[in-house]
Design a protein around this motif. Structure first.
Motif, short mmCIF file in Angstrom:
data_model
loop_
_atom_site.label_atom_id
_atom_site.label_comp_id
_atom_site.label_asym_id
_atom_site.label_seq_id
_atom_site.Cartn_x
_atom_site.Cartn_y
_atom_site.Cartn_z
N CYS A 19 -13.67 -84.38 30.02
CA CYS A 19 -13.76 -82.94 29.76
C CYS A 19 -14.16 -82.21 31.04
O CYS A 19 -14.65 -82.81 31.99
CB CYS A 19 -14.79 -82.66 28.66
SG CYS A 19 -14.47 -83.48 27.09
N THR A 34 -17.52 -75.90 27.13
CA THR A 34 -17.88 -77.30 26.95
C THR A 34 -19.38 -77.50 26.95
O THR A 34 -19.93 -78.25 26.13
CB THR A 34 -17.24 -78.15 28.07
OG1 THR A 34 -15.83 -77.94 28.08
CG2 THR A 34 -17.54 -79.62 27.88
N ASP A 56 -15.32 -77.49 18.58
CA ASP A 56 -14.26 -77.83 19.52
C ASP A 56 -12.89 -77.45 18.99
O ASP A 56 -11.96 -77.20 19.76
CB ASP A 56 -14.31 -79.32 19.82
CG ASP A 56 -13.41 -79.71 20.97
OD1 ASP A 56 -13.40 -79.00 21.99
OD2 ASP A 56 -12.69 -80.73 20.86
N ARG A 60 -9.67 -71.96 20.74
CA ARG A 60 -8.74 -73.09 20.76
C ARG A 60 -7.36 -72.70 21.25
O ARG A 60 -6.65 -73.50 21.86
CB ARG A 60 -8.65 -73.69 19.36
CG ARG A 60 -7.77 -74.92 19.27
CD ARG A 60 -7.60 -75.38 17.84
NE ARG A 60 -6.71 -76.53 17.76
CZ ARG A 60 -6.29 -77.05 16.62
NH1 ARG A 60 -6.69 -76.53 15.47
NH2 ARG A 60 -5.48 -78.09 16.62
N ARG A 88 -7.05 -76.56 26.36
CA ARG A 88 -6.61 -77.93 26.09
C ARG A 88 -7.00 -78.87 27.24
O ARG A 88 -7.44 -80.00 27.01
CB ARG A 88 -5.11 -77.96 25.87
CG ARG A 88 -4.55 -79.37 25.65
CD ARG A 88 -3.07 -79.35 25.33
NE ARG A 88 -2.53 -80.69 25.30
CZ ARG A 88 -2.62 -81.53 24.28
NH1 ARG A 88 -3.25 -81.13 23.19
NH2 ARG A 88 -2.10 -82.74 24.32
N ARG A 128 -10.73 -79.50 27.25
CA ARG A 128 -11.12 -80.45 26.20
C ARG A 128 -10.79 -81.89 26.57
O ARG A 128 -11.26 -82.82 25.91
CB ARG A 128 -10.44 -80.09 24.89
CG ARG A 128 -10.80 -78.71 24.34
CD ARG A 128 -9.92 -78.35 23.18
NE ARG A 128 -10.16 -79.19 22.02
CZ ARG A 128 -9.37 -79.20 20.94
NH1 ARG A 128 -8.30 -78.42 20.90
NH2 ARG A 128 -9.64 -79.98 19.93
N LYS A 131 -7.76 -83.16 26.31
CA LYS A 131 -6.76 -83.66 25.37
C LYS A 131 -5.59 -84.33 26.09
O LYS A 131 -4.98 -85.27 25.55
CB LYS A 131 -6.25 -82.51 24.50
CG LYS A 131 -7.30 -81.88 23.61
CD LYS A 131 -7.63 -82.77 22.43
CE LYS A 131 -6.51 -82.78 21.42
NZ LYS A 131 -6.87 -83.55 20.20
#
Length: 277
Positions: free
Chosen positions: A162, A169, A229, A234, A240, A243, A245
């Motif tokens: 992250c 965060t 989260d 989002r 993204r 995060r 991802k």
């Protein structure tokens, strides 16, 4: 109810072989069933974290969702067997063993199978159980300090994917840890003082459904972090990446990495009957 479990005496040893329904015919109560379902859900959340810690300390690739679902399914089978044999408790992943794996750096599946065989063998010999039960509590406490330290560090190490410079965060991380420590502490202290949880109604099953999950640090912290989260900004395109991802896209499928077969294939050709996708 008196147990009719058969046993055999051999000198100092007494061997007892458990069997299903040894404590009598099973009974069903809807309230208790719902309470146990919630307890199983809490165990599922905690077990998920242990699965991830084990895969990390075993130097395996991140678990594909199908492998994680397979582990949770087998845990459900273990809980069913626990009920059939009348163990009075369910089955959950041993977080301590995840820390032991990190401490010994032995991630062999064969070692776990041999250890399980020893546990089954010693369980039918009461004298061996008495030896383990006589180990002083401070020794267990010292081992727990080591094991849980490794497990906690394993979870925190996943944050490297992250963006820790992101205020989003940092807020999610700090808020979820704070709530995960404070809310269960309130529930546990309230129960210790009053003798019952903060939710105290006429329905015991409803009390358990609320009090049990909110007494688990991992459950509260995980649910808060998951909710924030997946809802906080989002839709922003840069979120993204913050995060992390994009690091996990490769492992969303079992066949996304050629090493998945090496780490997560089942023995005895069981993949044929329990395939992963």
């Amino acid at each position: 109810m008196t147990s009719t479990v058969p046993y055999w005496n051999y000198g100092l040893f007494r061997i007892r072989i458990p069997y299903p329904f040894q404590w009598g015919a099973p009974t069903f109560d809807a309230g208790e069933a719902f309470a146990m379902m919630m307890a199983s859900f809490v165990a599922l959340v905690e077990s998920t974290g242990a699965f991830m810690a084990v895969s990390r300390y075993a130097s395996a690739t991140p678990m594909p969702p199908s492998v994680l679902s397979r582990g949770v399914g087998w845990q459900g089978v273990a809980i069913l067997l626990s009920g059939l044999f009348g163990t009075a408790n369910g089955s959950s992943v041993s977080v301590e063993n995840a820390g032991l794996l990190a401490l010994t750096r032995v991630g062999s599946r064969r070692v776990v199978q041999i250890a399980a065989g020893f546990m089954i063998f010693f369980s039918i010999l009461g004298k061996f159980g008495a030896v383990f039960a006589s180990i002083p509590a401070p020794i267990f406490a010292a081992l727990y300090c080591l094991f849980f330290a490794y497990v906690g560090a394993g979870g925190l190490s996943l944050l490297q994917f992250c963006n820790l410079n992101s205020f989003r965060t940092m807020f999610i991380l700090g808020f979820s840890i704070f709530m995960g420590l404070s809310v269960p502490q309130y529930f546990n202290e309230y129960t210790a003082i009053k003798g019952y949880g903060p939710v105290h109604t006429g329905g015991r099953w409803f009390n358990d459904i609320v009090n049990v999950p909110f007494s688990s640090e991992a459950f509260v912290a995980g649910c808060v972090a998951y909710f924030l989260d997946n809802t906080l900004h989002r839709r922003d395109s840069s979120i993204r990446k913050d995060r992390g991802k994009h690091w996990w896209d490769k492992f969303r499928s079992y066949k996304g990495d050629t090493r998945s077969e090496e780490f997560y294939s089942l023995p005895f050709n069981l993949n044929k009957y329990f395939p992963s996708v």
